[in-house]
Design a protein around this motif. Sequence first.
Motif, PDB file in Angstrom:
ATOM      1  N   ARG A  24      34.201  27.749   4.527  1.00 38.41           N
ATOM      2  CA  ARG A  24      34.493  28.312   5.846  1.00 38.41           C
ATOM      3  C   ARG A  24      34.422  29.828   5.758  1.00 38.41           C
ATOM      4  NH1 ARG A  24      34.631  23.512   6.164  1.00 38.41           N
ATOM      5  NH2 ARG A  24      35.913  22.172   7.452  1.00 38.41           N
ATOM      6  N   SER A  32      33.446  33.403  10.950  1.00 39.84           N
ATOM      7  CA  SER A  32      32.632  33.053  12.110  1.00 39.84           C
ATOM      8  C   SER A  32      32.927  31.630  12.600  1.00 39.84           C
ATOM      9  CB  SER A  32      31.141  33.199  11.797  1.00 39.84           C
ATOM     10  OG  SER A  32      30.734  32.208  10.871  1.00 39.84           O
ATOM     11  N   GLN A  33      33.530  30.807  11.759  1.00 37.96           N
ATOM     12  CA  GLN A  33      33.827  29.420  12.115  1.00 37.96           C
ATOM     13  C   GLN A  33      35.274  29.207  12.540  1.00 37.96           C
ATOM     14  OE1 GLN A  33      32.661  28.304   8.133  1.00 37.96           O
ATOM     15  NE2 GLN A  33      31.112  26.946   8.992  1.00 37.96           N
ATOM     16  N   LEU A  34      36.099  30.246  12.424  1.00 37.95           N
ATOM     17  CA  LEU A  34      37.543  30.096  12.640  1.00 37.95           C
ATOM     18  C   LEU A  34      38.065  31.163  13.581  1.00 37.95           C
ATOM     19  CD1 LEU A  34      38.394  29.598   8.880  1.00 37.95           C
ATOM     20  CD2 LEU A  34      38.384  27.796  10.600  1.00 37.95           C
ATOM     21  N   THR A  35      39.179  30.836  14.221  1.00 39.76           N
ATOM     22  CA  THR A  35      39.869  31.786  15.085  1.00 39.76           C
ATOM     23  C   THR A  35      41.271  32.005  14.530  1.00 39.76           C
ATOM     24  OG1 THR A  35      38.668  30.922  16.992  1.00 39.76           O
ATOM     25  CG2 THR A  35      40.655  32.218  17.443  1.00 39.76           C
ATOM     26  N   TRP A  89      44.677  29.712  10.752  1.00 43.40           N
ATOM     27  CA  TRP A  89      43.424  29.761  11.496  1.00 43.40           C
ATOM     28  C   TRP A  89      43.225  28.435  12.213  1.00 43.40           C
ATOM     29  CZ3 TRP A  89      40.271  34.158  11.087  1.00 43.40           C
ATOM     30  CH2 TRP A  89      40.638  35.075  10.096  1.00 43.40           C
ATOM     31  N   ARG A  90      42.376  28.426  13.222  1.00 45.22           N
ATOM     32  CA  ARG A  90      42.022  27.193  13.928  1.00 45.22           C
ATOM     33  C   ARG A  90      40.504  27.106  13.990  1.00 45.22           C
ATOM     34  NH1 ARG A  90      45.428  24.039  15.880  1.00 45.22           N
ATOM     35  NH2 ARG A  90      47.037  25.533  16.308  1.00 45.22           N
ATOM     36  N   ASP A  91      39.969  25.897  13.725  1.00 45.27           N
ATOM     37  CA  ASP A  91      38.518  25.732  13.794  1.00 45.27           C
ATOM     38  C   ASP A  91      38.110  25.300  15.205  1.00 45.27           C
ATOM     39  OD1 ASP A  91      38.945  22.945  13.958  1.00 45.27           O
ATOM     40  OD2 ASP A  91      38.352  22.580  11.881  1.00 45.27           O
ATOM     41  N   GLU A  92      36.814  25.100  15.400  1.00 44.04           N
ATOM     42  CA  GLU A  92      36.284  24.769  16.736  1.00 44.04           C
ATOM     43  C   GLU A  92      36.784  23.423  17.247  1.00 44.04           C
ATOM     44  OE1 GLU A  92      33.545  23.352  13.573  1.00 44.04           O
ATOM     45  OE2 GLU A  92      34.337  25.331  14.022  1.00 44.04           O
ATOM     46  N   ARG A  93      37.243  22.553  16.362  1.00 46.87           N
ATOM     47  CA  ARG A  93      37.791  21.252  16.787  1.00 46.87           C
ATOM     48  C   ARG A  93      39.298  21.305  17.008  1.00 46.87           C
ATOM     49  NH1 ARG A  93      35.257  17.596  12.222  1.00 46.87           N
ATOM     50  NH2 ARG A  93      36.095  19.360  11.125  1.00 46.87           N
ATOM     51  N   GLY A  94      39.894  22.474  16.796  1.00 48.77           N
ATOM     52  CA  GLY A  94      41.327  22.633  17.018  1.00 48.77           C
ATOM     53  C   GLY A  94      42.187  22.370  15.793  1.00 48.77           C
ATOM     54  N   ARG A  95      41.571  22.101  14.651  1.00 46.53           N
ATOM     55  CA  ARG A  95      42.346  21.834  13.445  1.00 46.53           C
ATOM     56  C   ARG A  95      42.879  23.130  12.861  1.00 46.53           C
ATOM     57  NH1 ARG A  95      41.231  18.558   7.891  1.00 46.53           N
ATOM     58  NH2 ARG A  95      43.378  18.783   7.202  1.00 46.53           N
TER      59      ARG A  95
END
Length: 172
Positions: free
Chosen positions: A122, A125-128, A145-151
Amino acid sequence: MANKEALRELQTRLATRLQAAREQPRDAGWLAVECGSAGLLLPLGQAGEIQAVKDLTPVPHSAAWLAGVANVRGQLDAVIDLAVFLRLRAAAAPRPGAQLVVLNTSLRVNAALMIDRLAGLRDTSQLTRMPDDGLPRPAYAKQAWRDERGRRWDELDLARLVSDPLFLDLAA
């Protein structure tokens, strides 16, 4: 037999990607792993080799999270069950598919983290970045952090982890 070949192929691909990731300048890069139900991010610069768990030698009168010692390329490494250390599971025990993430030699500790599953690489760019929730966190738990699927993925600083007083206290 097919499972062993698939695992070997995954390890080879990850090793290739890890090497490429180390050679590229990046904002941040992590090895994503799973322990229990938690997603964890281990800094690429602090993680080392990845191996399947095999032939652990138990250490009597040791902390519950010390799964044993393993011979990794001729070096004895303490194997820390990361899920037990982080209190995500009660007892250390090898699990099917468990992997060892050997700590980078720059950390100057002969240790490997036993994790449940590799989840790939990771980067930012893949995480918020999640806002600070105000709850107390150990010094080695840097950021969530949270990924695009909310994990949710929790970033660990392995240099701080190996200097944590609990980590250094191996006796039961």
